[in-house]
Design a protein around this motif. Structure first.
Motif, PDB file in Angstrom:
ATOM      1  N   MET A 311      85.523 -80.890  99.546  1.00  0.00           N
ATOM      2  CA  MET A 311      85.303 -81.681 100.639  1.00  0.00           C
ATOM      3  C   MET A 311      86.461 -81.845 101.767  1.00  0.00           C
ATOM      4  N   ALA A 312      86.354 -80.674 102.612  1.00  0.00           N
ATOM      5  CA  ALA A 312      87.349 -80.820 103.762  1.00  0.00           C
ATOM      6  C   ALA A 312      86.702 -80.815 104.862  1.00  0.00           C
ATOM      7  N   GLY A 313      85.654 -81.560 105.256  1.00  0.00           N
ATOM      8  CA  GLY A 313      84.781 -81.390 106.395  1.00  0.00           C
ATOM      9  C   GLY A 313      85.083 -82.679 107.507  1.00  0.00           C
ATOM     10  N   LYS A 314      85.954 -83.700 106.966  1.00  0.00           N
ATOM     11  CA  LYS A 314      86.537 -84.783 107.936  1.00  0.00           C
ATOM     12  C   LYS A 314      87.766 -85.395 107.566  1.00  0.00           C
ATOM     13  N   PHE A 315      88.497 -85.477 108.469  1.00  0.00           N
ATOM     14  CA  PHE A 315      89.875 -85.913 108.344  1.00  0.00           C
ATOM     15  C   PHE A 315      89.820 -87.467 108.905  1.00  0.00           C
ATOM     16  N   ASN A 316      90.421 -88.389 107.932  1.00  0.00           N
ATOM     17  CA  ASN A 316      90.267 -89.631 108.200  1.00  0.00           C
ATOM     18  C   ASN A 316      91.802 -90.088 108.365  1.00  0.00           C
ATOM     19  N   GLY A 317      92.597 -89.146 108.594  1.00  0.00           N
ATOM     20  CA  GLY A 317      94.112 -89.656 108.866  1.00  0.00           C
ATOM     21  C   GLY A 317      95.027 -89.616 107.759  1.00  0.00           C
ATOM     22  N   LYS A 394      94.025 -78.554 108.383  1.00  0.00           N
ATOM     23  CA  LYS A 394      94.656 -79.121 107.801  1.00  0.00           C
ATOM     24  C   LYS A 394      94.727 -78.918 106.345  1.00  0.00           C
ATOM     25  N   ALA A 395      93.429 -78.941 105.597  1.00  0.00           N
ATOM     26  CA  ALA A 395      93.220 -78.431 104.192  1.00  0.00           C
ATOM     27  C   ALA A 395      93.879 -77.129 103.897  1.00  0.00           C
ATOM     28  N   GLY A 396      93.468 -76.155 104.731  1.00  0.00           N
ATOM     29  CA  GLY A 396      93.814 -74.906 104.671  1.00  0.00           C
ATOM     30  C   GLY A 396      95.331 -74.634 104.730  1.00  0.00           C
TER      31      GLY A 396
END
Length: 409
Positions: A311-317, A394-396
């Motif tokens: 799950m790399a679909g949403k960045f919450n900070g 960011k995940a990549g």
């Protein structure tokens, strides 16, 4: 390895991370989430299409992907669109599947519609549905179902709350089925149904299937060095007969991050250590693909450092990182993640990432689960338009910088 803001290692890690292209990753998410992929559920034609697509993607980067099949005892799917109709003083209408009622993974066979009056479970007798206010777990549920069967009940109604999306979460695994039909109903409607009549037809099919892991290896300049393993699961929970589940955040997003990282690394100068890319299957059925892959690695006497993206679909900070369980903690993996997060200014924190990383950790590998999140996972709203390209980036970048650091002497 010395890694300061002025060091060659720092600069090289940054340069590698900067090549990550979130637009390419988003294109992969989009391709995996089309309706013809059927929610990428095991045993579906859509799942097979997804496997072929990802095999072709990795091959287009000059890699040689290998398909590793393994048997799955049982997958569960709806045979047709379910129906559920209530007729009583407090509730008299057809209910909406997935929004107001849903299949229950422990349901017994229901080849034809089942009709009965609805009574509280403690009062249910012959010809009645037993309505539960609370659901006992494990053997206690099976024991209760057996008691109700002996009393002649026709089925069990259990409460299931809708999530933030307004849908009842799709469940594709559970403990062994009981003898009676079981249907999950939104709690307020379940209470309203007591005293009336209910007819339901929710036909679940349980069939064996074949899972397929997709494995590709990028050789290192030292081919005998201990590898780094980057993993993500590509299966989804599958679509309903009349409702598409894109499964974008969970886990087309992690799959796309892996594919784009594979492209970047395959076009860069060889790293000292080999990098194994593993798109694993059947995570939604209990991380079966990673269990199979971990056994394969152990049999080859390989002990990789593992990074799993789920799950790399949403960045919450900030980014959740789960390490281990391991004793002692994998210091090199911790140091590589920490240095990469600081360099990229991506805050990391320790939190559960309940996915394939746990299977690899249980096999004795140094393993980290990386999770950014997803909007409305296991829901029809887990769609491409809710994927945050910044989360993919960011995940990549975190993955690439960490892999670079792990492979340096």
């Amino acid at each position: 390895m010395t890694d300061t803001a002025q060091s060659p290692a720092h600069a090289a890690a940054q340069a590698l991370a900067d090549v990550f292209d979130e637009a390419r990753a988003l294109a992969t998410v989009t391709a995996l989430c089309t309706p013809v992929m059927s929610g990428r559920s095991l045993g579906s034609a859509g799942h097979d299409r997804a496997t072929r697509l990802l095999e072709d993607v990795l091959a287009s980067y000059g890699l040689t992907p290998r398909l590793d099949a393994f048997p799955i005892r049982e997958v569960m799917r709806l045979a047709e669109q379910p129906t559920c109709h209530a007729d009583g003083p407090m509730l008299s209408r057809s209910l909406v599947h997935r929004a107001e009622y849903a299949e229950h993974p422990r349901s017994g066979p229901m080849p034809a519609p089942v009709t009965g009056t609805v009574a509280a479970a403690e009062d249910a007798t012959a010809g009645q549905w037993a309505a539960l206010l609370e659901v006992p777990q494990g053997d206690a549920f099976a024991d209760l179902a057996a008691q109700l069967t002996n009393r002649g009940a026709v089925g069990i109604l259990t409460p299931q709350n809708a999530d933030g999306s307004g849908f009842l979460t799709k469940r594709v695994q559970g403990a062994a089925p009981v003898e009676l039909p079981v249907v999950a109903v939104r709690p307020d409607l379940l209470s309203a149904a007591v005293g009336g009549e209910l007819t339901a037809h929710v036909q679940l099919l349980r069939e064996p299937a074949t899972g397929t892991n997709i494995i590709a290896t990028l050789p290192g300049s030292n081919p005998d060095a201990r590898p780094v393993l980057l993993t993500a699961h590509y299966d989804g929970v599958g679509s309903d007969p009349e409702l598409h589940f894109p499964c974008a955040g969970d886990n087309a997003s992690g799959t796309a991050v892996l594919c784009e990282a594979a492209r970047v690394l395959s076009q860069a100068a060889p790293l000292p250590r080999p990098v194994i890319f593993a798109l694993v299957d059947a995570e939604e059925l209990g991380t079966l693909g990673s269990r199979h892959h971990a056994k394969q690695l152990t049999g080859q006497s390989l002990t990789p450092d593992v990074l799993n993206v789920d799950m790399a679909g949403k960045f919450n900070g900030k980014v959740a990182i789960e390490l281990g369980p391991a004793d002692p903690q994998p210091k090199s993996l911790i140091a590589a993640l920490d240095a990469s997060g600081r360099q990229l200014r991506i805050p990391l924190y320790a939190a559960p990432v309940s996915s394939d990383n746990r299977r690899y950790a249980q096999a004795g590998f140094a393993a980290a689960g990386i999770g950014l999140g997803a909007a409305h996972y296991h829901s029809p709203l887990d769609a491409v338009e809710r994927i945050d390209p910044d989360a993919l980036r960011k995940a990549g970048q975190l993955v690439l910088a960490t892999i670079y650091r792990l492979t340096q002497p």
